[in-house]
Scaffold this motif. Structure first.
Motif, PDB file in Angstrom:
ATOM      1  N   HIS A  70       0.962  -1.023   0.020  1.00 37.38           N
ATOM      2  CA  HIS A  70       0.120  -0.028   0.047  1.00 37.38           C
ATOM      3  C   HIS A  70       0.707   1.133  -0.069  1.00 37.38           C
ATOM      4  CE1 HIS A  70      -3.337   2.683   1.594  1.00 37.38           C
ATOM      5  NE2 HIS A  70      -2.144   3.261   2.128  1.00 37.38           N
ATOM      6  N   GLU A  71       1.809   1.270   0.882  1.00 40.14           N
ATOM      7  CA  GLU A  71       2.885   2.440   0.872  1.00 40.14           C
ATOM      8  C   GLU A  71       3.593   2.652  -0.478  1.00 40.14           C
ATOM      9  OE1 GLU A  71       2.201   4.358   3.243  1.00 40.14           O
ATOM     10  OE2 GLU A  71       1.076   2.915   4.433  1.00 40.14           O
TER      11      GLU A  71
ATOM     12  N   HIS B 112       1.736   4.703  -2.788  1.00 36.55           N
ATOM     13  CA  HIS B 112       1.554   6.079  -2.483  1.00 36.55           C
ATOM     14  C   HIS B 112       2.982   6.740  -3.281  1.00 36.55           C
ATOM     15  CE1 HIS B 112      -1.489   6.684   0.268  1.00 36.55           C
ATOM     16  NE2 HIS B 112      -1.254   5.933   1.139  1.00 36.55           N
TER      17      HIS B 112
ATOM     18  N   GLU C 283      -6.146   7.251  -0.812  1.00 38.91           N
ATOM     19  CA  GLU C 283      -5.856   6.003  -0.045  1.00 38.91           C
ATOM     20  C   GLU C 283      -6.411   4.686  -0.646  1.00 38.91           C
ATOM     21  OE1 GLU C 283      -3.795   5.693   2.351  1.00 38.91           O
ATOM     22  OE2 GLU C 283      -3.440   7.644   2.724  1.00 38.91           O
TER      23      GLU C 283
ATOM     24  N   HIS D 168      -9.218   8.025   5.714  1.00 37.13           N
ATOM     25  CA  HIS D 168      -8.992   6.716   4.868  1.00 37.13           C
ATOM     26  C   HIS D 168     -10.271   6.020   4.763  1.00 37.13           C
ATOM     27  CE1 HIS D 168      -4.881   7.309   6.425  1.00 37.13           C
ATOM     28  NE2 HIS D 168      -4.364   6.201   5.599  1.00 37.13           N
TER      29      HIS D 168
HETATM   30 ZN   LIG Z   1      -2.007   5.270   2.854  1.00 33.75          ZN
END
Ligand SMILES: [Zn+2]
Length: 417
Positions: free
Chosen positions: A276-277, A280, A354, A399
């Protein structure tokens, strides 16, 4: 002429903001199917859900009273001569020098609001300790508070001194220098926060060599996001909550995992969080936030300049011009109002970004069941309401909710079959 230039620049900045926002924000995301959300909610342990909701409802009064109180104080200080009086008093020991008024006056105004809402922060601390989220003693809590005051004083002091130096030395064109300086400060902060400010609160150590670290570095390489290191933050010194984040730009970019994550979660779940990171990082979300923040801040400075010709406002605050340090209270009141008004829009944009990072994690790992398990764990350990009241979610949530994220994983699993 000057005002015309300012108005024109403001229009250009707002247009640039709109264009950047239009192209880089993923406005349209497939909705997480509600039947899947309800199904996911039904499968969460009922006692855990009840406890999370109890926790959130205990926190609610303090948060909202603090928000309203903060606004009321800002308006009282800003829209009455109280703010100008405070600044004058703060500058008095220095013969009313503009620099002393700017920095000390700014501190005085912020301090009043801080002192009034401090008991509510302390109340909040008692609740998070009672529910076992915070592991901090009052001593450690106070040290954190003092550290955040110190960081705020350095950054705020520089901003105040810079801003009022510009209004002092360029009384007609300060809006132009002020806007450029404010935008520059936003960009600078994005670069230096991870290396200068975050270490004030936490120790960061490279993740120790081992199968997990190897897997994460390989995952990043497969994703085409070169990551030199994955850092572990000693979050356990203050919390049992689990989390991970990405911060910094260019050479200061890093992926940080809480140490609590490594003790609480399965390695596969850590991989899912890291994926997930990486989303980003790959989509440049920190850069997007920095650009939007810089454009928005520059626009705000010019808007303040233009509002400064509104006689009624100046008369309320008892000041002759919005560019004088005695107008700090008025500036803070306007910024507070704008911040509250922009909050829901920022939360909306954040939820979309997100959700995109979640999608990235699903695509990269191809493992929706671990993703779902990780969301379940994140929600349960952090005592977040898995399916919060709709109005609260719309106004404040940064989120997607736990059940939305679980539902997204289920929709992905169906699509992949
Ligand atoms: Zn995030």
């Amino acid at each position: 002429m000057n005002r015309l230039w300012a108005a024109g620049t403001l229009v250009v900045l707002l247009a640039a903001l709109a264009v950047v926002a239009y192209f880089v924000i993923p406005w349209h995301r497939p909705p997480a199917p509600r039947p899947d959300q309800i199904d996911a909610l039904g499968q969460l342990p009922a006692d855990k859900v009840a406890r999370a909701r109890e926790f959130r409802s205990e926190l609610r009064p303090g948060s909202y009273v603090s928000m309203v109180l903060g606004l009321v104080i800002a308006l009282v200080i800003g829209l009455t001569p109280v703010g100008a009086w405070l600044v004058t008093q703060a500058g008095r020991p220095f013969g009313g020098h503009w620099l002393a008024q700017a920095v000390l006056g700014g501190f005085a105004v912020v301090l009043v609001a801080e002192v009034v809402t401090l008991p509510l922060s302390a109340w909040r601390h008692t609740i998070v300790v009672r529910y076992g989220i915070s592991t901090q003693s009052w001593g450690a809590w106070t040290v954190d508070l003092l550290k955040s005051y110190a960081v705020g004083a350095v950054i705020g002091g520089l901003a105040l001194a810079g801003f009022f130096a510009v209004t002092h030395f360029a009384p007609r064109w300060w809006w132009a220098f002020g806007a450029a300086g404010a935008a520059g400060l936003v960009v600078l902060l994005s670069f230096v926060l991870p290396v200068l400010v975050e270490p004030v609160f936490n120790k960061f150590t490279p993740m120790p060599d081992g199968p997990l670290r190897t897997e994460l570095i390989e995952l990043a390489a497969r994703d085409g996001v070169p990551v030199k290191d994955v850092l572990v933050a000693d979050a356990s010194r203050r919390t049992r909550a689990v989390n991970a984040y990405v911060s910094g730009l260019g050479p200061t970019r890093r992926i940080v995992v809480y140490d609590t994550m490594l003790t609480e979660a399965e390695p596969a779940e850590v991989v899912s969080v890291a994926a997930h990171e990486l989303g980003h990082a790959k989509d440049g979300d920190v850069l997007t936030g920095t650009i939007l923040g810089a454009l928005g801040t520059a626009a705000a400075v010019i808007a303040l300049f233009l509002l400064g010709s509104w006689g009624w406002l100046l008369a309320r605050a008892g000041v002759g011009s919005i560019g004088e340090p005695r107008a700090i209270g008025l500036l803070i009141a306007l910024v507070t109002l704008a911040g509250l008004a922009a909050g829901p829009a920022q939360a909306f944009v954040s939820r979309r970004i997100e959700a995109r990072a979640d999608q990235h994690a699903l695509d990269l790992t191809g493992d929706p069941s671990t993703f779902e398990a990780m969301q379940r764990r994140l929600g349960t350990v952090n005592l977040s309401d898995p399916d919060p009241p709709a109005w609260e979610h719309l106004l404040f949530a940064s989120h997607p909710s736990t059940v939305e994220r679980m539902a997204a994983a289920r929709a992905y699993a169906r699509g992949a079959r």
